[in-house]
Enzyme design. Structure first.
Site, PDB file in Angstrom:
ATOM      1  N   LYS A   1      -0.370 -10.715 -54.805  1.00 18.54           N
ATOM      2  CA  LYS A   1       0.296  -9.492 -55.254  1.00 18.54           C
ATOM      3  C   LYS A   1       1.729  -9.454 -54.720  1.00 18.54           C
ATOM      4  O   LYS A   1       1.997 -10.022 -53.656  1.00 18.54           O
ATOM      5  CB  LYS A   1      -0.445  -8.265 -54.679  1.00 18.54           C
ATOM      6  CG  LYS A   1      -1.753  -7.935 -55.332  1.00 18.54           C
ATOM      7  CD  LYS A   1      -2.379  -6.706 -54.677  1.00 18.54           C
ATOM      8  CE  LYS A   1      -3.723  -6.359 -55.280  1.00 18.54           C
ATOM      9  NZ  LYS A   1      -3.684  -5.958 -56.694  1.00 18.54           N
TER      10      LYS A   1
ATOM     11  N   ARG B   1     -14.254  -7.182 -60.179  1.00 14.10           N
ATOM     12  CA  ARG B   1     -15.298  -7.349 -61.201  1.00 14.10           C
ATOM     13  C   ARG B   1     -16.231  -8.501 -60.853  1.00 14.10           C
ATOM     14  O   ARG B   1     -17.386  -8.509 -61.232  1.00 14.10           O
ATOM     15  CB  ARG B   1     -14.643  -7.510 -62.586  1.00 14.10           C
ATOM     16  CG  ARG B   1     -13.793  -8.722 -62.753  1.00 14.10           C
ATOM     17  CD  ARG B   1     -12.843  -8.600 -63.928  1.00 14.10           C
ATOM     18  NE  ARG B   1     -11.674  -7.773 -63.624  1.00 14.10           N
ATOM     19  CZ  ARG B   1     -10.691  -7.505 -64.464  1.00 14.10           C
ATOM     20  NH1 ARG B   1     -10.725  -7.988 -65.691  1.00 14.10           N
ATOM     21  NH2 ARG B   1      -9.674  -6.759 -64.102  1.00 14.10           N
TER      22      ARG B   1
HETATM   23  N1  BES Z   1      -7.572  -3.657 -56.408  1.00 13.27           N
HETATM   24  C1  BES Z   1      -6.876  -3.912 -57.600  1.00 13.27           C
HETATM   25  C2  BES Z   1      -6.706  -2.712 -58.509  1.00 13.27           C
HETATM   26  C3  BES Z   1      -5.886  -1.557 -57.990  1.00 13.27           C
HETATM   27  C4  BES Z   1      -4.597  -1.391 -58.411  1.00 13.27           C
HETATM   28  C5  BES Z   1      -6.437  -0.634 -57.146  1.00 13.27           C
HETATM   29  C6  BES Z   1      -3.877  -0.304 -57.978  1.00 13.27           C
HETATM   30  C7  BES Z   1      -5.702   0.446 -56.705  1.00 13.27           C
HETATM   31  C8  BES Z   1      -4.418   0.611 -57.126  1.00 13.27           C
HETATM   32  C9  BES Z   1      -7.594  -4.987 -58.413  1.00 13.27           C
HETATM   33  O1  BES Z   1      -8.337  -5.888 -57.685  1.00 13.27           O
HETATM   34  C10 BES Z   1      -6.553  -5.746 -59.160  1.00 13.27           C
HETATM   35  O2  BES Z   1      -5.716  -6.296 -58.532  1.00 13.27           O
HETATM   36  N2  BES Z   1      -6.620  -5.749 -60.472  1.00 13.27           N
HETATM   37  C11 BES Z   1      -5.663  -6.405 -61.289  1.00 13.27           C
HETATM   38  C12 BES Z   1      -6.369  -7.040 -62.450  1.00 13.27           C
HETATM   39  C13 BES Z   1      -5.516  -7.967 -63.250  1.00 13.27           C
HETATM   40  C14 BES Z   1      -5.190  -9.192 -62.445  1.00 13.27           C
HETATM   41  C15 BES Z   1      -6.257  -8.346 -64.498  1.00 13.27           C
HETATM   42  C16 BES Z   1      -4.659  -5.374 -61.778  1.00 13.27           C
HETATM   43  O3  BES Z   1      -5.056  -4.243 -62.050  1.00 13.27           O
HETATM   44  O4  BES Z   1      -3.484  -5.688 -61.830  1.00 13.27           O
HETATM   45 ZN    ZN Z   2      -7.220  -7.572 -56.992  1.00 11.10          ZN
END
Ligand code: BES
Ligand code: ZN
Ligand code: ZN
Length: 518
Positions: free
Chosen positions: A297, A371
């Protein structure tokens, strides 16, 4: 908070601060406010008469006004707390009003306050919906307890800013009403304590709350509450062939934790549950820190990813309250906890992993790890005999883009289960907005080499792609998926609650579980 329920006259109650709710009974959007105190005490109404007539106070939700040495009252201060319009007043507004009273008292330095139980006898039904007194007393105490929580665990100089609430009934109510009020009060204390337990877990930093530590805290809670609890790690994951969950965990020095909490209803002698009685499975995403893994990230705001275990926190909190509320339905809580890290051993984009169900998954993005852990958690809950599943997860940023921070995402494969849940939210006051997960979205998760891929084919509808992925692992089992990414953490404080972890989903899940109690 040491909270007591008192049945006595509000005007004669000796307290540093007496909080009284005020509603606006004026009909129509632009009408001048017509304010009424929710008390049957003439003395209390009299003490507030002048300031109400001044028009300085509008009684909007979250608004307060403080009076010193109120005329004719034993209380040292009178705090007017707005609840907004009387017409259609909801239980959640009462909850928030009680919270507002507590949070307004904190900076005053008072250590104790009394809240006058909202009495609507002064109004007719046209103005105020009749709210059962057991429910009123429950939400009153929930709001007060939730508002009380502030964290200074990690400050070296800790200030005691706690306040004690004493709830006051103005009139000598009938015995049966007293019993109802007491019942609601007791339930409210349990629910709020559970939600605060969740909030404190979610507040913990990733270096303290590792998956192992989360397992320990869940086990300690279960031991205290008399729930069965098992905490497993890598060996068990491999034995169960949880290839998706194990893949996420493998990049971290911290071992994963699979937490299984079981609540068995206590039945009277000779009483049995029906053979086809439901078994509810509560499955939580417990990523104690989400760096994104190899698909790392951006640094900005990454510190917030300690709250990526809020779904797990909600389930552990819910199990705590369930052990005390004692519904007549079996409930199993399953938490899949891991840390998502980039490392030499980490899983990579392009990897193909095999989930416990036997389905193969092509990993496109290691940041779509929630997921993966839930896929195994949901399938495992089914093997434990769950007939109905609910999961909670801070699953997608896309859900936050779609719904913002006021409504959490709700997905379901079953209309009846969805309706039961929606009915529960009317009492919990938590907002969920249903999004689709019909089979026409299935193309989104098609993989060219495996049974499915872990991200959508394009950028659009990311919360739906994630739900479609989970749906592959629940099969025909009635299922609810709560994407709480946008609602689990409040950046700003509100008049009724501190900023930080919200404890979203605990109350709705509890209400939903209760709806299956025989
Ligand atoms: N933990 C995150 C989602 C999240 C985002 C939680 C903002 C709280 C606040 C999750 O694991 C994630 O990173 N999801 C990705 C999925 C993508 C790579 C398809 C996302 O939402 O960007
Ligand atoms: Zn994630
Ligand atoms: Zn995550």
């Amino acid at each position: 908070m040491d909270t007591k329920l008192n049945f006595q006259d509000a005007a004669g109650f000796q307290t540093p601060l007496l909080a009284v709710f005020v509603v606006d009974i004026a009909i129509g959007k632009d009408a001048e406010p017509l304010l009424v105190l929710l008390t049957t005490s003439d003395a209390v109404t009299g003490a507030a008469a002048k300031v109400l007539a001044s028009g300085e106070f509008k009684a909007t939700l979250g608004e307060t006004l403080l009076l010193h040495a109120p005329n004719g009252l034993k209380a040292e201060r009178l705090l007017l707390v707005g609840l907004g319009k009387a017409k259609g007043l909801s239980v959640d507004e009462v909850r928030k009003g009680a919270g507002t009273a507590v949070r307004a008292a904190k900076p005053l330095g008072v250590r104790e306050l009394a809240i006058a139980f909202p009495e609507d006898h002064a109004l007719d039904d046209e103005h105020l919906e009749t709210l059962p007194c057991a429910l009123l007393s429950r939400v009153l105490i929930e709001g007060a307890e939730l508002a009380e929580l502030d964290w200074d665990t990690y400050r070296s100089e800790r200030k005691d800013r706690s306040v004690r609430v004493l709830s006051v009934i103005a009139k000598d109510v009938e015995k049966s009403t007293r019993a109802e009020i007491q019942e609601g009060f007791d339930a409210g204390l349990i629910v709020a304590a559970a939600q605060n337990f969740t909030r404190s877990l979610v507040n913990e930093p990733g270096n303290i709350l590792t998956p192992t530590e989360l397992g320990k805290r869940a086990a300690a809670m279960c031991a205290e509450m008399g729930l069965k609890c098992e905490v497993h790690s890598t060996a068990k994951l491999l034995e169960l062939k949880m290839g998706a969950f194990a893949a996420v965990a493998q990049g971290s020095e911290q071992p994963p934790a699979l937490i299984v909490m079981t609540y068995e209803p206590q039945l009277a002698k000779g009483e049995t549950l029906a053979k086809d009685a439901p078994v509810l499975g509560l499955v939580g995403k417990g990523i104690t820190f989400d760096t994104g893994g190899i698909s790392i990230k951006p640094g900005d705001g990454m510190e917030k990813m300690k709250y990526d275990m809020a779904g797990a926190g909600a389930m552990i909190g819910a199990m705590r309250a369930i052990s005390q509320l004692k519904p007549k339905v079996k409930v199993i809580g399953v938490v899949c906890s891991a840390e998502n890290m980039p490392d030499g051993k980490a899983y990579r984009p392009g990897d193909v992993v095999t989930a416990m169900s036997g389905k193969t998954i092509e990993v496109i993005n290691t940041d779509a790890e929630g997921r993966l852990v839930l896929a195994d958690g949901l399938h495992y809950a089914k093997t434990l005999g769950c007939t109905h599943l609910i999961d909670a997860a801070t699953l997608t940023g896309a859900c936050v883009v779609a719904l913002g921070t006021l409504n959490a995402g709700l997905f379901s494969n079953d209309e009846e289960t969805w309706q039961k849940f929606m009915a529960s939210t009317a009492i919990s006051g938590e907002k969920f907005w249903r999004l689709p997960c019909t089979d026409d979205y299935k193309d989104q998760i098609k993989s060219s080499i495996a049974d499915m891929r872990n991200t959508g084919a394009n950028r659009w509808g990311g919360a739906i792609s994630a739900a479609m992925f989970l749906k592959e692992f629940v099969g025909e089992t009635p299922w609810l998926h709560l994407d709480i990414a946008g609602c689990a953490w409040n950046d700003e404080s509100r008049p009724w609650i501190a900023n930080g972890p919200s404890g979203i989903a605990v109350r709705s899940i509890l209400e939903w579980v209760w709806s299956y109690s025989d």
